[in-house]
Design a protein around this motif. Structure first.
Motif, PDB file in Angstrom:
ATOM      1  N   VAL A  49       0.835  -1.184   0.124  1.00 22.06           N
ATOM      2  CA  VAL A  49       0.009   0.053  -0.197  1.00 22.06           C
ATOM      3  C   VAL A  49       0.931   1.366  -0.022  1.00 22.06           C
ATOM      4  N   HIS A  50       0.325   2.495  -0.441  1.00 21.24           N
ATOM      5  CA  HIS A  50       1.296   3.442  -0.464  1.00 21.24           C
ATOM      6  C   HIS A  50       1.439   4.417   1.011  1.00 21.24           C
ATOM      7  N   ASN A  51       2.154   3.750   1.939  1.00 14.85           N
ATOM      8  CA  ASN A  51       2.349   4.243   3.092  1.00 14.85           C
ATOM      9  C   ASN A  51       3.925   3.975   3.600  1.00 14.85           C
ATOM     10  N   LYS A  52       4.680   4.681   3.872  1.00 16.46           N
ATOM     11  CA  LYS A  52       6.055   4.594   4.154  1.00 16.46           C
ATOM     12  C   LYS A  52       6.194   3.837   5.299  1.00 16.46           C
ATOM     13  N   VAL A 226      -3.957  16.267   6.479  1.00 20.73           N
ATOM     14  CA  VAL A 226      -4.191  14.820   5.934  1.00 20.73           C
ATOM     15  C   VAL A 226      -3.090  14.214   6.199  1.00 20.73           C
ATOM     16  N   ILE A 227      -3.043  13.077   6.726  1.00 23.44           N
ATOM     17  CA  ILE A 227      -2.020  12.001   6.887  1.00 23.44           C
ATOM     18  C   ILE A 227      -1.778  10.904   5.599  1.00 23.44           C
ATOM     19  N   GLY A 228      -0.900  11.011   4.890  1.00 22.75           N
ATOM     20  CA  GLY A 228      -0.711   9.883   3.839  1.00 22.75           C
ATOM     21  C   GLY A 228       0.443  10.406   3.041  1.00 22.75           C
ATOM     22  N   ALA A 229       0.602   9.405   2.097  1.00 22.05           N
ATOM     23  CA  ALA A 229       2.031   9.788   1.259  1.00 22.05           C
ATOM     24  C   ALA A 229       1.517  10.419  -0.110  1.00 22.05           C
ATOM     25  N   THR A 230       2.485  10.972  -0.623  1.00 22.18           N
ATOM     26  CA  THR A 230       2.201  11.953  -2.032  1.00 22.18           C
ATOM     27  C   THR A 230       1.985  11.222  -2.872  1.00 22.18           C
ATOM     28  N   ASN A 231       2.285   9.723  -3.033  1.00 23.62           N
ATOM     29  CA  ASN A 231       1.983   8.811  -4.260  1.00 23.62           C
ATOM     30  C   ASN A 231       0.587   8.019  -3.666  1.00 23.62           C
ATOM     31  N   SER A 232      -0.049   8.418  -2.749  1.00 25.71           N
ATOM     32  CA  SER A 232      -1.499   7.880  -2.300  1.00 25.71           C
ATOM     33  C   SER A 232      -2.451   8.686  -2.987  1.00 25.71           C
ATOM     34  N   SER A 233      -3.266   8.102  -3.925  1.00 22.43           N
ATOM     35  CA  SER A 233      -4.326   8.932  -4.790  1.00 22.43           C
ATOM     36  C   SER A 233      -5.421   9.218  -3.835  1.00 22.43           C
ATOM     37  N   ASN A 234      -5.646   8.220  -2.927  1.00 23.00           N
ATOM     38  CA  ASN A 234      -6.857   8.861  -2.059  1.00 23.00           C
ATOM     39  C   ASN A 234      -6.432   9.747  -1.084  1.00 23.00           C
ATOM     40  N   SER A 235      -5.274  10.010  -0.619  1.00 19.66           N
ATOM     41  CA  SER A 235      -4.715  10.841   0.345  1.00 19.66           C
ATOM     42  C   SER A 235      -4.731  12.177  -0.207  1.00 19.66           C
ATOM     43  N   ALA A 275      -6.432   6.079   3.308  1.00 21.33           N
ATOM     44  CA  ALA A 275      -7.090   4.936   3.414  1.00 21.33           C
ATOM     45  C   ALA A 275      -5.814   3.843   3.766  1.00 21.33           C
ATOM     46  N   SER A 276      -4.678   4.265   3.384  1.00 21.07           N
ATOM     47  CA  SER A 276      -3.386   3.359   3.758  1.00 21.07           C
ATOM     48  C   SER A 276      -2.535   3.963   4.955  1.00 21.07           C
ATOM     49  N   ALA A 277      -3.131   4.794   5.873  1.00 22.50           N
ATOM     50  CA  ALA A 277      -2.262   5.354   6.925  1.00 22.50           C
ATOM     51  C   ALA A 277      -3.075   4.738   8.004  1.00 22.50           C
ATOM     52  N   PRO A 278      -2.153   4.187   8.740  1.00 24.77           N
ATOM     53  CA  PRO A 278      -2.758   3.508  10.195  1.00 24.77           C
ATOM     54  C   PRO A 278      -3.043   4.500  11.263  1.00 24.77           C
ATOM     55  N   GLU A 279      -4.104   4.155  12.158  1.00 25.79           N
ATOM     56  CA  GLU A 279      -4.259   4.961  13.111  1.00 25.79           C
ATOM     57  C   GLU A 279      -3.184   5.492  14.089  1.00 25.79           C
ATOM     58  N   LEU A 280      -2.135   4.491  14.166  1.00 23.83           N
ATOM     59  CA  LEU A 280      -0.829   4.826  15.013  1.00 23.83           C
ATOM     60  C   LEU A 280      -0.453   6.177  14.851  1.00 23.83           C
TER      61      LEU A 280
END
Length: 318
Positions: A49-52, A226-235, A275-280
């Motif tokens: 998934v797109h999250n480092k 917004v917590i997410g990656a730059t290559n994460s489309s939904n983020s 959607a690929s970022a954990p609640e942590l």
């Protein structure tokens, strides 16, 4: 005496739903279960998934991420990412005798099957998506070359000149902006009244829900994170949704990415996660804010999610 604090008050509106969706949960679990069954290493084609943070955590457990099946050594298992892969990829893995596990999100797989059905029916597919995104590449790879045309913008839809304008279907990437996609499909349906759409919306429930959750808080906020990656489309789409509501928004991968000058003059801050970022990572960011502000956190829930996807049978049995 009562304790005094120099921290300024900060109202924090946390969007719900946010973070992991059922497809991401399933994909991560597939890699973890594969590591339990096969041992280290398990190879994964493309980021699962797109999250480092997620990728780095799986690397520590023994996952090795590669971009092609050619990079997978003989005799080790390979997992295909949640974004889906062209048909040629599992075929190549099978030719080499590799054990492979497909972690494609079931909602992406549904789009793949729709593409096959439309081509079997003799229709040319107009596919709405972002060029180069793994999901788009995977979906195009389900059907023979030349059977699909990519449309990214309203201008693309207006300029489209298909060879058979009365024999079209349209499908979409699952992680698009709901509003942008409707604007494009409205153009396609105006220009090509006989075009056939999917039975249900292709944009997945999680993408739609997270965008709606941002809309529910944005107008009350001075800034949205917004917590997410730059290559994460939904983020990236969540940032755009907030901005469309008239609220500035910033995309951050971790709490340490925050530039506190962004919060100058901010009384109410919105927070969500792709959607690929954990609640942590959400809790990490709230803790970081609490070091400088007296945070009053409110969760604003706009929908409940109960979706769960089954694991592949091979892993369930194991």
């Amino acid at each position: 005496m009562p304790e005094t604090t120099d921290r300024l008050p900060l109202r924090l509106l946390v969007a719900a739903p946010r973070g992991f969706c059922a497809g991401v949960d399933r994909a991560i679990t597939i890699v973890e279960r594969a590591l339990e069954i096969y041992g280290r290493p398990v190879y994964v084609r493309h980021e699962i998934v797109h999250n480092k943070y997620v990728v780095d955590t799986l690397k520590e457990k023994g996952a090795v991420f590669v971009e092609t099946v050619d990079d997978v050594p003989d005799g080790v298992p390979v997992v295909f990412s949640a974004h889906g892969v062209p048909k040629a990829v599992p075929h190549k893995a099978a030719e080499r005798g590799l054990d492979y596990i497909d972690a494609t999100c079931p909602l992406v797989s549904k789009v793949h099957r729709q593409a096959e059905r439309q081509v079997d029916a003799g229709r040319h597919i107009i596919f709405i998506g972002h060029r180069g995104h793994p999901e788009v590449i995977g979906t195009f790879g389900q059907v023979p070359e030349g059977c699909m045309t990519l449309v990214e913008t309203e201008a693309d839809a207006e300029a489209l000149q298909p060879a058979e304008p009365d024999n079209l279907a349209f499908l979409t990437q699952t992680t698009l902006s709901v509003d942008d996609t409707k604007a494009i499909t409205d153009i396609l349906q105006r220009r090509f009244p006989s075009i056939v759409g999917p039975r249900g919306e292709d944009i997945c429930y999680a993408t739609s829900n997270r965008q709606q959750a941002v809309k529910a808080i944005a107008s009350s906020c001075d800034l949205v994170l917004v917590i997410g990656a730059t290559n994460s489309s939904n983020s990236v789409r969540l940032v755009e949704v907030a901005e469309r509501e008239g609220t500035p928004a910033k995309l951050v991968q971790r709490a340490d990415d925050i530039d506190f000058t962004w919060l100058d003059g901010v009384g109410t801050l919105g927070l969500t996660a792709g959607a690929s970022a954990p609640e942590l990572l959400v809790r990490e960011l709230v803790d970081k804010l609490s070091e400088r502000f007296d945070v009053q956190e409110e969760v604003i829930e706009s929908a409940k999610e109960r979706m769960v996807f089954k694991l592949p049978r091979s892993l369930e049995a194991a």
